[in-house]
Design a protein around this motif. Structure first.
Motif, PDB file in Angstrom:
ATOM      1  N   ASP A 133       0.814  -1.220   0.000  1.00  0.00           N
ATOM      2  CA  ASP A 133       0.000   0.000   0.000  1.00  0.00           C
ATOM      3  C   ASP A 133       0.845   1.267   0.000  1.00  0.00           C
ATOM      4  O   ASP A 133       0.306   2.376   0.032  1.00  0.00           O
ATOM      5  N   ASN A 152     -10.508  -3.717   2.386  1.00  0.00           N
ATOM      6  CA  ASN A 152     -11.159  -2.786   3.302  1.00  0.00           C
ATOM      7  C   ASN A 152     -10.301  -2.345   4.481  1.00  0.00           C
ATOM      8  O   ASN A 152     -10.675  -1.451   5.221  1.00  0.00           O
ATOM      9  N   GLU A 153      -9.132  -2.967   4.679  1.00  0.00           N
ATOM     10  CA  GLU A 153      -8.273  -2.570   5.784  1.00  0.00           C
ATOM     11  C   GLU A 153      -6.864  -3.080   5.571  1.00  0.00           C
ATOM     12  O   GLU A 153      -6.607  -3.977   4.768  1.00  0.00           O
ATOM     13  N   ARG A 168       1.128   5.190   4.975  1.00  0.00           N
ATOM     14  CA  ARG A 168       0.692   6.026   3.855  1.00  0.00           C
ATOM     15  C   ARG A 168      -0.831   6.068   3.818  1.00  0.00           C
ATOM     16  O   ARG A 168      -1.496   5.033   3.874  1.00  0.00           O
ATOM     17  N   SER A 169      -1.386   7.249   3.709  1.00  0.00           N
ATOM     18  CA  SER A 169      -2.843   7.397   3.685  1.00  0.00           C
ATOM     19  C   SER A 169      -3.401   6.953   2.339  1.00  0.00           C
ATOM     20  O   SER A 169      -2.943   7.392   1.290  1.00  0.00           O
ATOM     21  N   ASP A 170      -4.385   6.044   2.380  1.00  0.00           N
ATOM     22  CA  ASP A 170      -5.074   5.659   1.144  1.00  0.00           C
ATOM     23  C   ASP A 170      -6.566   5.432   1.375  1.00  0.00           C
ATOM     24  O   ASP A 170      -7.241   4.815   0.554  1.00  0.00           O
ATOM     25  N   GLY A 171      -7.085   5.931   2.489  1.00  0.00           N
ATOM     26  CA  GLY A 171      -8.513   5.805   2.775  1.00  0.00           C
ATOM     27  C   GLY A 171      -8.875   4.625   3.648  1.00  0.00           C
ATOM     28  O   GLY A 171      -9.895   4.644   4.336  1.00  0.00           O
ATOM     29  N   ARG A 172      -8.049   3.586   3.649  1.00  0.00           N
ATOM     30  CA  ARG A 172      -8.322   2.415   4.471  1.00  0.00           C
ATOM     31  C   ARG A 172      -7.695   2.563   5.847  1.00  0.00           C
ATOM     32  O   ARG A 172      -6.617   3.136   5.984  1.00  0.00           O
ATOM     33  N   PRO A 173      -8.343   2.044   6.890  1.00  0.00           N
ATOM     34  CA  PRO A 173      -7.715   2.074   8.218  1.00  0.00           C
ATOM     35  C   PRO A 173      -6.472   1.192   8.247  1.00  0.00           C
ATOM     36  O   PRO A 173      -6.408   0.156   7.588  1.00  0.00           O
ATOM     37  N   ARG A 186      -4.830   6.314  10.112  1.00  0.00           N
ATOM     38  CA  ARG A 186      -4.948   6.373   8.649  1.00  0.00           C
ATOM     39  C   ARG A 186      -3.692   6.968   8.015  1.00  0.00           C
ATOM     40  O   ARG A 186      -3.421   6.710   6.844  1.00  0.00           O
TER      41      ARG A 186
END
Length: 330
Positions: A133, A152-153, A168-173, A186
């Motif tokens: 990710d 989803n995670e 790295r932020s990508d929307g998933r926890p 996040r």
């Protein structure tokens, strides 16, 4: 007057009972009967407990085919000991399963492949992994964790040693399980490690994290603790009661580069830290030398230079043998 905490505890135990019982009864199969679907629709707690347990149960072919707990036997645990034993069995089997896919440690950055869910380092080694990710994990010597990145995670299970994780932020926890707690963020950068007394220590370097308690393997308690950059949190691996970490005279911010700074700490502590990397180990021939206080910035990953510097600082004699690098009084 009713005990609300006790009632909540009983309710969580009942949820775990049913989630584990469904999985064992169905053998981990994908088909869900109408009764199970109805149970899942009843609450988010049911769905969360079932999803977590199924993720681990899917890796457990032993339980799926077991004559004791397999499809032929409708199993329903009736007490706390039985529930704990089942949960421990599932987790143990998962751990055994992934151990056969461990990554052979090597120097330098590497991309984590889909068939390598276990990351570990050798004694004396600091290694960096790039996750799928875009997050980065730097692991100290003799460290180990598992990785699962799904749609989803993103979830890691910290097991031993120390790691610096840059999320790295990508929307998933992004979730890291450690002992009886889990960390949720996040986008953050933090160190996580196990101290010599067994406690989990988390130091937030940037961003913000949330710490939550894993009351049971399948059920998460609503209690949480937040921490932000500059804060350090510690808790017992077996009892999630997070408290602020106390200053111990050690600045570990540069450990991924091999450097650590100390302020008036016993020499024995410094030597123990250096022995993460020294092969053979550094030995104080006179244990009383360990009481000497030392301050300074040291590169612990260079054992020969480090031991020579310590010998010079304290006017000690230095010798080498097959059993170690020895420091003794002149």
């Amino acid at each position: 007057m009713t005990d609300a905490g006790g009632e909540n505890e009983q309710r969580r135990e009942a949820i775990e009972d049913e989630a584990v019982a469904w999985l064992v009864r169905l053998g981990g199969g994908d088909q869900e009967p109408a009764a199970l679907k109805a149970w899942l629709r009843e609450s988010a707690e049911h769905r969360r407990a079932y999803a977590w347990a199924k993720r681990h149960f899917d890796s457990s072919i032993i339980l799926k085919t077991s004559s004791r707990h397999g499809r032929r036997r409708a199993f329903r645990p009736r007490n706390l000991l039985a529930r704990a034993a089942i949960a421990a069995a599932i987790i143990t089997i998962v751990a055994i399963g992934v151990s056969f896919m461990s990554v052979p440690p090597m120097q330098g950055d590497r991309q984590l492949s889909d068939n390598a869910p276990v990351l570990k380092t050798l004694p004396g080694q600091i290694d960096t992994f790039d996750l799928a990710d875009g997050s980065k994990v730097t692991m100290d010597a003799s460290s180990r964790l598992t990785v699962s990145i799904k749609g989803n995670e993103r979830r890691l299970r910290f097991q031993q040693g120390r790691a610096r994780i840059a999320v790295r932020s990508d929307g998933r926890p992004f979730i890291v399980e450690a002992g009886q707690g889990e960390l949720l963020t996040r986008a953050a950068r933090f160190d996580i490690g196990r101290k010599s007394d067994g406690r989990i220590e988390i130091a937030v370097l940037s961003g913000q994290i949330e710490l939550r308690r894993l009351l049971r393997p399948a059920v998460i308690r609503s209690y949480s603790h937040h921490a932000q950059a500059g804060q350090t949190i510690v808790y017992s691996a077996g009892n999630f009661r997070p408290v602020a970490g106390l200053r111990d005279g050690v600045d570990r911010r540069d450990w991924p580069q091999g450097w650590t700074e100390y302020e008036a700490i016993p020499l024995r502590i410094l030597i123990a830290d250096a022995n993460r990397y020294a092969r053979p180990p550094i030995v104080l021939d006179d244990p009383a030398l360990g009481d000497l206080l030392v301050s300074g910035r040291f590169r612990l990953t260079q054992a020969d230079r480090f031991s020579a510097r310590i010998a010079d600082l304290f006017d000690l004699a230095l010798s080498r043998s097959s059993s170690g690098i020895h420091l003794q009084r002149r």
